[in-house]
Scaffold this active site. Sequence first.
Site, PDB file in Angstrom:
ATOM      1  N   TYR A   1      -9.209  13.452   2.263  1.00  0.00           N
ATOM      2  CA  TYR A   1      -8.440  14.415   1.476  1.00  0.00           C
ATOM      3  C   TYR A   1      -9.341  15.061   0.436  1.00  0.00           C
ATOM      4  O   TYR A   1     -10.554  14.807   0.407  1.00  0.00           O
ATOM      5  CB  TYR A   1      -7.194  13.735   0.889  1.00  0.00           C
ATOM      6  CG  TYR A   1      -6.310  13.210   1.997  1.00  0.00           C
ATOM      7  CD1 TYR A   1      -6.029  11.848   2.112  1.00  0.00           C
ATOM      8  CD2 TYR A   1      -5.800  14.048   2.968  1.00  0.00           C
ATOM      9  CE1 TYR A   1      -5.273  11.358   3.153  1.00  0.00           C
ATOM     10  CE2 TYR A   1      -5.034  13.561   4.020  1.00  0.00           C
ATOM     11  CZ  TYR A   1      -4.775  12.227   4.102  1.00  0.00           C
ATOM     12  OH  TYR A   1      -4.026  11.745   5.153  1.00  0.00           O
TER      13      TYR A   1
ATOM     14  N   GLN B   1       0.859   6.841  -6.001  1.00  0.00           N
ATOM     15  CA  GLN B   1      -0.441   7.434  -5.660  1.00  0.00           C
ATOM     16  C   GLN B   1      -0.314   8.949  -5.759  1.00  0.00           C
ATOM     17  O   GLN B   1       0.590   9.535  -5.139  1.00  0.00           O
ATOM     18  CB  GLN B   1      -0.840   7.023  -4.234  1.00  0.00           C
ATOM     19  CG  GLN B   1      -2.201   7.543  -3.777  1.00  0.00           C
ATOM     20  CD  GLN B   1      -2.449   7.306  -2.307  1.00  0.00           C
ATOM     21  OE1 GLN B   1      -1.708   7.792  -1.444  1.00  0.00           O
ATOM     22  NE2 GLN B   1      -3.492   6.548  -1.997  1.00  0.00           N
TER      23      GLN B   1
ATOM     24  N   CYS C   1       2.423   6.955   3.851  1.00  0.00           N
ATOM     25  CA  CYS C   1       3.173   8.205   4.055  1.00  0.00           C
ATOM     26  C   CYS C   1       4.405   7.947   4.920  1.00  0.00           C
ATOM     27  O   CYS C   1       4.312   7.351   5.987  1.00  0.00           O
ATOM     28  CB  CYS C   1       2.294   9.235   4.735  1.00  0.00           C
ATOM     29  SG  CYS C   1       0.969   9.818   3.684  1.00  0.00           S
TER      30      CYS C   1
ATOM     31  N   ARG D   1       0.549  -1.717   7.018  1.00  0.00           N
ATOM     32  CA  ARG D   1       1.430  -1.787   8.178  1.00  0.00           C
ATOM     33  C   ARG D   1       2.146  -3.126   8.298  1.00  0.00           C
ATOM     34  O   ARG D   1       3.296  -3.173   8.750  1.00  0.00           O
ATOM     35  CB  ARG D   1       0.632  -1.476   9.453  1.00  0.00           C
ATOM     36  CG  ARG D   1       0.348   0.017   9.621  1.00  0.00           C
ATOM     37  CD  ARG D   1      -0.682   0.285  10.680  1.00  0.00           C
ATOM     38  NE  ARG D   1      -2.037  -0.015  10.173  1.00  0.00           N
ATOM     39  CZ  ARG D   1      -3.137   0.189  10.893  1.00  0.00           C
ATOM     40  NH1 ARG D   1      -3.046   0.689  12.128  1.00  0.00           N
ATOM     41  NH2 ARG D   1      -4.331  -0.084  10.389  1.00  0.00           N
TER      42      ARG D   1
ATOM     43  N   LEU E   1      -5.955  -4.323   8.085  1.00  0.00           N
ATOM     44  CA  LEU E   1      -5.805  -5.453   9.029  1.00  0.00           C
ATOM     45  C   LEU E   1      -5.751  -6.788   8.303  1.00  0.00           C
ATOM     46  O   LEU E   1      -6.334  -7.777   8.767  1.00  0.00           O
ATOM     47  CB  LEU E   1      -6.932  -5.411  10.083  1.00  0.00           C
ATOM     48  CG  LEU E   1      -6.976  -4.115  10.914  1.00  0.00           C
ATOM     49  CD1 LEU E   1      -8.078  -4.195  11.962  1.00  0.00           C
ATOM     50  CD2 LEU E   1      -5.632  -3.825  11.574  1.00  0.00           C
TER      51      LEU E   1
ATOM     52  N   ALA F   1       1.446   8.606  -0.955  1.00  0.00           N
ATOM     53  CA  ALA F   1       0.691   9.762  -1.429  1.00  0.00           C
ATOM     54  C   ALA F   1       1.656  10.849  -1.868  1.00  0.00           C
ATOM     55  O   ALA F   1       2.436  11.368  -1.066  1.00  0.00           O
ATOM     56  CB  ALA F   1      -0.218  10.289  -0.321  1.00  0.00           C
TER      57      ALA F   1
ATOM     58  N   SER G   1       0.824  -1.204   0.000  1.00  0.00           N
ATOM     59  CA  SER G   1       0.000   0.000   0.000  1.00  0.00           C
ATOM     60  C   SER G   1       0.858   1.254   0.000  1.00  0.00           C
ATOM     61  O   SER G   1       1.945   1.261   0.590  1.00  0.00           O
ATOM     62  CB  SER G   1      -0.862   0.015   1.271  1.00  0.00           C
ATOM     63  OG  SER G   1      -1.649   1.183   1.333  1.00  0.00           O
TER      64      SER G   1
HETATM   65  C1  LIG Z   1      -4.203   3.615   9.677  1.00  0.00           C
HETATM   66  C2  LIG Z   1      -4.619   4.360   8.453  1.00  0.00           C
HETATM   67  C3  LIG Z   1      -3.573   5.372   8.057  1.00  0.00           C
HETATM   68  C4  LIG Z   1      -4.250   6.642   7.702  1.00  0.00           C
HETATM   69  N1  LIG Z   1      -3.375   7.480   6.991  1.00  0.00           N
HETATM   70  C5  LIG Z   1      -3.566   7.642   5.672  1.00  0.00           C
HETATM   71  C6  LIG Z   1      -2.834   8.533   4.970  1.00  0.00           C
HETATM   72  C7  LIG Z   1      -3.057   8.694   3.528  1.00  0.00           C
HETATM   73  N2  LIG Z   1      -2.218   9.491   2.900  1.00  0.00           N
HETATM   74  O1  LIG Z   1      -3.952   8.120   2.944  1.00  0.00           O
HETATM   75  C8  LIG Z   1      -1.798   9.338   5.640  1.00  0.00           C
HETATM   76  C9  LIG Z   1      -1.972   9.407   7.133  1.00  0.00           C
HETATM   77  C10 LIG Z   1      -2.296   8.093   7.694  1.00  0.00           C
END
Ligand SMILES: CCCCN1C=C(C(N)=O)CCC1
Length: 358
Positions: A182, A99, A25, A325, A302, A57, A22
């Site tokens: 966003y 992305q 950031c 993660r 998850l 992103a 995925s």
């Molecule tokens: C646990 C979900 C993480 C959410 N985030 C998503 C982000 C994104 N750019 O889509 C950046 C900050 C964290």
Amino acid sequence: SHSMFDNYPLKDVTLRNRIAVSPMCMYSSEDGFPTDWHLVHLGSRAVGGAGLVIMEATAVSPDGRISPGDSGIYTDAHVEPFARIADFMKQQGAVPGIQIAHAGRKASAQKSWEGGAHIGASEGGWETIAPSAICFGDKLDKVPAAMTLDDIARVKADFVAAAQRSLAAGFQWLQVHFAHGYLAHEFYSPLSNQRTDQYGGSFDNRIRFLMETFAAVREVWPERLPITVRLSVTDWVDGGVTLEESIDLIGRLKSAGLDMIDVSHGMNTPDIANIPSEPGFMIPYAGRIRREVDIPTTASWLITQAEQAEAAIQREQLDVVTLAREMLRDPYWPYHAAEELGVDVAQDLLPIQYARAV
Ligand SMILES: CCCCN1C=C(C(N)=O)CCC1
């Protein structure tokens, strides 16, 4: 049905397996430029065997960054440093994705490990824009300026330029960020969009920015390379976007040339009371969307276990599993999953330098 370790062809691109990293950031860029951190971080996950590795992103304009440390591809000078990373990922057998994003009212914030709160000019912050002058809330309490029609035209053009630079950098898979509270999600959701012009109010008006942006990006992104969208399909609260509306929107995006949907959720309101927390909780939603819209589908959230991921593919709920993660915890997750499932591809997932030696 398929296994997670079958190839996945989409347009002229073939993933060596159905495992994607995925976009996540890292808040480790300088003026948008990727650094050695990104080469090692993304490169190691390509070495680790994932079929698709997606760059985090990447903002289409400086004010579209979440934090001053965010990735960006808003000048031509950004192309070469990204090309070095995309090229290394390709060399390792992974398809390089990126992305492209605009953070809208969530922009001008601290890095996550600094707290993620909005920052002022003295800390390197900037003025933010959004569909309406409504702040997200909680520690993101800066009220954005409501976008003019000129602002909307400019941001759409920025998305187009970002897609062109991504192509020039050698990325072969594009994900347009329409999720997580966003800018695009802010247009889609009544929680954040209270405009009275053609970009607000009815469903058709609330999706107008998304449809126009997607169409403009589709026009410059090669027909033969996958273009995907990450969408928050529900806000989990009354008055927010609903799964039913999202199924309608995804169908229209499919008609406009969308090749795959990445089904995500939430993050447009501080109210998180209704968000599920069981393992793989988005997979059933993704499965319904895949069936009802008949579109290639991926999802995250998850997904950590080999059996869990394999089941989602075999049950035809997902075409590709996206791990976030878990890939931070284990860049070699594909290799370990193959070993655990007893699928005879573990050795093939290792780079030649490691194969047979481990
Ligand atoms: C646990 C979900 C993480 C959410 N985030 C998503 C982000 C994104 N750019 O889509 C950046 C900050 C964290």
